[in-house]
Design an enzyme around this catalytic site. Structure first.
Site, mmCIF file in Angstrom:
data_model
loop_
_atom_site.group_PDB
_atom_site.id
_atom_site.type_symbol
_atom_site.label_atom_id
_atom_site.label_comp_id
_atom_site.label_asym_id
_atom_site.label_seq_id
_atom_site.Cartn_x
_atom_site.Cartn_y
_atom_site.Cartn_z
ATOM 1 N N HIS A 118 0.859 -1.251 -0.010
ATOM 2 C CA HIS A 118 -0.118 0.047 -0.146
ATOM 3 C C HIS A 118 0.730 1.164 0.157
ATOM 4 O O HIS A 118 0.384 2.337 -0.288
ATOM 5 C CB HIS A 118 -0.829 0.085 1.275
ATOM 6 C CG HIS A 118 -1.792 -1.237 1.328
ATOM 7 N ND1 HIS A 118 -2.934 -1.292 0.232
ATOM 8 C CD2 HIS A 118 -2.000 -2.263 2.257
ATOM 9 C CE1 HIS A 118 -3.620 -2.562 0.762
ATOM 10 N NE2 HIS A 118 -3.112 -2.954 1.856
ATOM 11 N N HIS A 145 6.135 6.538 6.840
ATOM 12 C CA HIS A 145 5.615 6.159 5.251
ATOM 13 C C HIS A 145 5.099 7.546 4.752
ATOM 14 O O HIS A 145 5.016 8.531 4.887
ATOM 15 C CB HIS A 145 4.712 4.979 5.745
ATOM 16 C CG HIS A 145 3.231 5.648 6.193
ATOM 17 N ND1 HIS A 145 3.086 5.417 7.762
ATOM 18 C CD2 HIS A 145 2.365 6.330 5.757
ATOM 19 C CE1 HIS A 145 2.102 6.121 7.898
ATOM 20 N NE2 HIS A 145 1.451 6.525 6.749
ATOM 21 N N HIS A 147 2.642 8.847 1.041
ATOM 22 C CA HIS A 147 1.755 8.971 0.342
ATOM 23 C C HIS A 147 1.773 9.834 -1.143
ATOM 24 O O HIS A 147 2.361 10.741 -0.715
ATOM 25 C CB HIS A 147 0.296 9.315 0.920
ATOM 26 C CG HIS A 147 -0.061 8.733 2.317
ATOM 27 N ND1 HIS A 147 -0.764 7.559 2.265
ATOM 28 C CD2 HIS A 147 0.401 8.631 3.306
ATOM 29 C CE1 HIS A 147 -1.009 6.822 3.467
ATOM 30 N NE2 HIS A 147 -0.095 7.707 4.275
ATOM 31 N N GLU A 157 -2.381 13.524 1.119
ATOM 32 C CA GLU A 157 -3.811 13.246 1.689
ATOM 33 C C GLU A 157 -4.500 14.575 2.433
ATOM 34 O O GLU A 157 -5.563 14.763 1.771
ATOM 35 C CB GLU A 157 -3.255 12.158 2.848
ATOM 36 C CG GLU A 157 -2.917 10.786 2.387
ATOM 37 C CD GLU A 157 -3.348 9.777 3.060
ATOM 38 O OE1 GLU A 157 -4.162 8.761 2.691
ATOM 39 O OE2 GLU A 157 -3.037 9.631 4.298
ATOM 40 N N THR A 253 -5.294 7.028 8.280
ATOM 41 C CA THR A 253 -5.972 7.260 7.061
ATOM 42 C C THR A 253 -5.874 5.825 6.411
ATOM 43 O O THR A 253 -6.135 6.057 4.992
ATOM 44 C CB THR A 253 -4.948 8.280 6.368
ATOM 45 O OG1 THR A 253 -3.583 7.886 6.171
ATOM 46 C CG2 THR A 253 -4.746 9.806 7.095
#
Length: 335
Positions: A118, A145, A147, A157, A253
């Site tokens: 992911h 991490h 996004h 995000e 999230t």
């Protein structure tokens, strides 16, 4: 007695009145059944399997896209979900949002970087903590991490006044006395996440080269490799540039979307070149598709208040003060 349901008149009782309907033909039955079957097929396609991002969803890959995360994870339908759009004019200044204290953020470590199917995630094997900033206690770093979008396109995000940045970094912390993240998530304020935005730069950010280089070895889902020595401090803006930030109460999230996160989002973005941003889009999801669009859409605020630190206002006041002092000195010298 066998009754032919296609020939016998049907009756519906409404408030003790009987209404006789005409016989229902097989053609009419097919017209009613077909949409039901199609709807059933679509529901199966849309609601089966594990959670996924919208960029992954297709009827070839049965998964729960963000709008359906709450089907399998009820917390994803909660009222305090993340991410959100921050409308800056509606934020409230909070004098308690003082600068953070970062302990051991400068200490280098050799971690493992993983494509978890992911995102890209790195565990933090050393004791690095944050305190101050109106946090109730100190929190220790667990992992970080990212996004991102598609080849450097919009991918953060959180958004600021509707603006979506190319990428967003989350450094996840838990209260210092907890030993695992699962336990920390049972505390309504057990987790603190520091969020950082990225912006496109004309030149490469050399501090990110260990991560960019490692991405070549973890393109496939569940791939992992050793990371060259890095520190948390080298990944984020200098500490003196971290006084301007936003604060609100939210959630994870990704599923299970647990509402146990104290969110801090910093204004100053991190520069990366377009080539560096594009490197993340070369990774693969579990199904082999390109890992792009790894962000959850913004969620309703539902009456929550977003606070801001006083740094920006203080800096503006200082600038005005300096300008006034310079003007005063200029006048005194002319006399």
């Amino acid at each position: 007695m066998v009754i032919d349901k296609y020939k016998r008149p049907r009756a519906i009782t409404l408030e003790k009145q009987v209404i006789v309907l005409p016989p229902l033909s097989r053609v009419n039955m097919q017209q009613l059944i077909l949409p039901v079957l199609l709807a059933s097929c679509w529901t199966t396609c849309a609601g089966a399997g594990d959670w996924c991002y919208q960029s992954q969803f297709s009827c070839d890959h049965h998964c729960n896209a963000p709008d359906n995360w709450d089907h399998a994870h009820t917390d994803c339908g909660g009222r305090n979900q993340s991410p959100i759009n921050i409308v800056t004019r509606k934020t409230l200044r909070d004098e308690r949002l003082t600068p953070f204290q970062f302990a051991n953020y400068q200490q280098a470590f050799r971690g493992t970087i993983k494509n978890n199917g992911h995102s890209v995630q790195v565990g933090v094997p050393i004791l690095s903590t944050i305190s101050g900033g109106s946090l109730s206690t100190s929190y220790k770093a667990v992992q970080f991490h990212l996004h991102w979008g598609n080849n450097g396109g919009p991918g953060s995000e959180h958004t600021i006044d509707g603006e979506q940045y190319p990428m967003e970094l989350h450094i996840v912390h838990m209260k210092h006395h907890y030993t695992d993240l699962t336990t920390a998530l049972s505390d309504p304020q057990g987790v603190a996440v520091l969020g950082f935005f990225y912006e496109k730069s004309n030149s490469a950010n050399r501090k990110y080269e260990p991560i960019i280089k490692a991405l070549q070895s973890i393109k496939a889902a569940n791939g992992n490799t050793s990371l060259q020595s890095i520190s948390l401090a080298q990944l984020i803006p200098p500490e003196q540039n971290l006084t301007n930030y936003y604060r609100y109460k939210g959630s994870l999230t990704t599923p299970g979307c647990t509402e146990a996160v104290v969110w801090t989002l910093f204004e100053n973005p991190i520069p990366l070149s377009m080539e560096q941003l594009r490197a993340f889009s070369e990774l693969k999801f579990q199904d082999g598709k390109r890992m792009v669009g790894t962000f959850r859409p913004v969620q309703p605020l539902n009456g929550r208040q977003v606070f801001r630190s006083g740094g920006a206002v203080i800096m503006a006041s200082s600038a005005l003060l300096l300008a006034a002092m310079a003007a005063a000195l200029g006048l005194s010298q002319s006399n």
